[in-house]
Scaffold this active site. Structure first.
Site, PDB file in Angstrom:
ATOM      1  N   GLY A   1      -4.747 119.293   9.241  1.00  0.00           N
ATOM      2  CA  GLY A   1      -5.470 118.224   9.914  1.00  0.00           C
ATOM      3  C   GLY A   1      -6.960 118.210   8.887  1.00  0.00           C
TER       4      GLY A   1
ATOM      5  CD  GLN B   1     -12.787 119.127   8.502  1.00  0.00           C
ATOM      6  OE1 GLN B   1     -11.507 118.491   8.859  1.00  0.00           O
ATOM      7  NE2 GLN B   1     -12.675 120.711   8.802  1.00  0.00           N
TER       8      GLN B   1
ATOM      9  CB  CYS C   1     -12.592 123.541  13.167  1.00  0.00           C
ATOM     10  SG  CYS C   1     -12.680 122.563  11.924  1.00  0.00           S
ATOM     11  CG  LEU C   2      -9.129 124.384   7.378  1.00  0.00           C
ATOM     12  CD1 LEU C   2      -8.017 123.227   7.102  1.00  0.00           C
ATOM     13  CD2 LEU C   2      -8.462 124.958   7.628  1.00  0.00           C
TER      14      LEU C   2
ATOM     15  CG  HIS D   1     -10.319 118.622  15.365  1.00  0.00           C
ATOM     16  ND1 HIS D   1     -10.100 120.002  15.888  1.00  0.00           N
ATOM     17  CD2 HIS D   1     -10.423 118.887  14.059  1.00  0.00           C
ATOM     18  CE1 HIS D   1     -11.248 120.581  15.048  1.00  0.00           C
ATOM     19  NE2 HIS D   1     -11.141 119.753  13.632  1.00  0.00           N
ATOM     20  CD  GLU D   2      -8.731 117.285  11.311  1.00  0.00           C
ATOM     21  OE1 GLU D   2     -10.284 116.523  10.887  1.00  0.00           O
ATOM     22  OE2 GLU D   2      -8.644 118.108  11.292  1.00  0.00           O
TER      23      GLU D   2
ATOM     24  CG  HIS E   1     -14.238 117.270  11.764  1.00  0.00           C
ATOM     25  ND1 HIS E   1     -15.015 117.749  11.562  1.00  0.00           N
ATOM     26  CD2 HIS E   1     -13.101 117.710  10.923  1.00  0.00           C
ATOM     27  CE1 HIS E   1     -14.760 119.257  11.614  1.00  0.00           C
ATOM     28  NE2 HIS E   1     -13.182 118.822  11.859  1.00  0.00           N
TER      29      HIS E   1
HETATM   30 ZN    ZN Z   1     -11.926 120.601  12.688  1.00  0.00          ZN
END
Ligand code: ZN
Length: 180
Positions: A46, A51, A99-100, A141-142, A145
């Site tokens: 995701g 991000q 998370c990236l 989660h996204e 963000h």
């Molecule tokens: Zn994330």
């Protein structure tokens, strides 16, 4: 298709409220393609536009849960523009999240099990759907963000500070190291 740099904590942009997408034009189509390329390369399942330093309410998800005969993941891309979670189940579930933007850190996070969402798809069509399992976790989660919220915000302050410290320490070591 181009790869975009992924921002990491403590970049303040990760704390910004992303702005709604006004129209699904060519620039958004290009961004969607670049976001998928960036997410697959990372690799991740995701990615929110913020991000890659573009604070718009757009996210892409591909759980890549199935594999073909050669063991390659089968792609199943999903695009969510201006997504809203309109209902969350009382039942909750714990999932180990990463998370990236918080590299190599994972934690057990409790969230609603099932959510109903409304969004606009890549064709500009209004959609509604109910999600459970990993898709529900990933979507929540996204969407977080887009509101400047990170998965570590669901932890106690003590645990959150520990994760942040670990990321900063690892980055310091990486910057100092002679990588030959
Ligand atoms: Zn994330």
């Amino acid at each position: 298709m181009g790869l975009l740099p992924i921002i990491e904590i403590p970049d303040p942009l990760l704390r910004a409220q992303s702005a709604p997408v006004e129209s699904v034009g060519d620039d958004i189509q290009k961004l969607i393609q670049d976001m998928f390329a960036t997410m697959y390369a990372a690799p991740g399942i995701g990615l929110a536009a913020v991000q890659v330093a573009i604070p718009k309410r757009l996210l892409v998800i591909d759980l890549q849960e199935e594999e073909d005969e050669a063991g390659e993941p089968i792609r199943d891309p999903h695009v969510f523009i201006n997504p809203e979670i309109v209902h969350s189940s009382d039942a909750r579930k714990v999932y180990n999240e990463g998370c990236l933007s918080i590299p190599e850190q994972y934690a057990e996070i409790e969230r609603p099990d099932i959510v109903t969402a409304r969004w606009i798809d890549e064709k500009g069509l209004e959609r509604e759907g109910e999600f459970g399992g990993l898709m529900s976790v990933c979507l929540q989660h996204e969407v977080d963000h887009l509101n400047g919220v990170l998965f570590i915000d669901h932890l106690s302050r003590l645990k959150r500070d520990m994760v942040v410290k670990k990321v900063l320490k690892a980055r310091k070591e990486r910057d100092k190291a002679a990588i030959l």
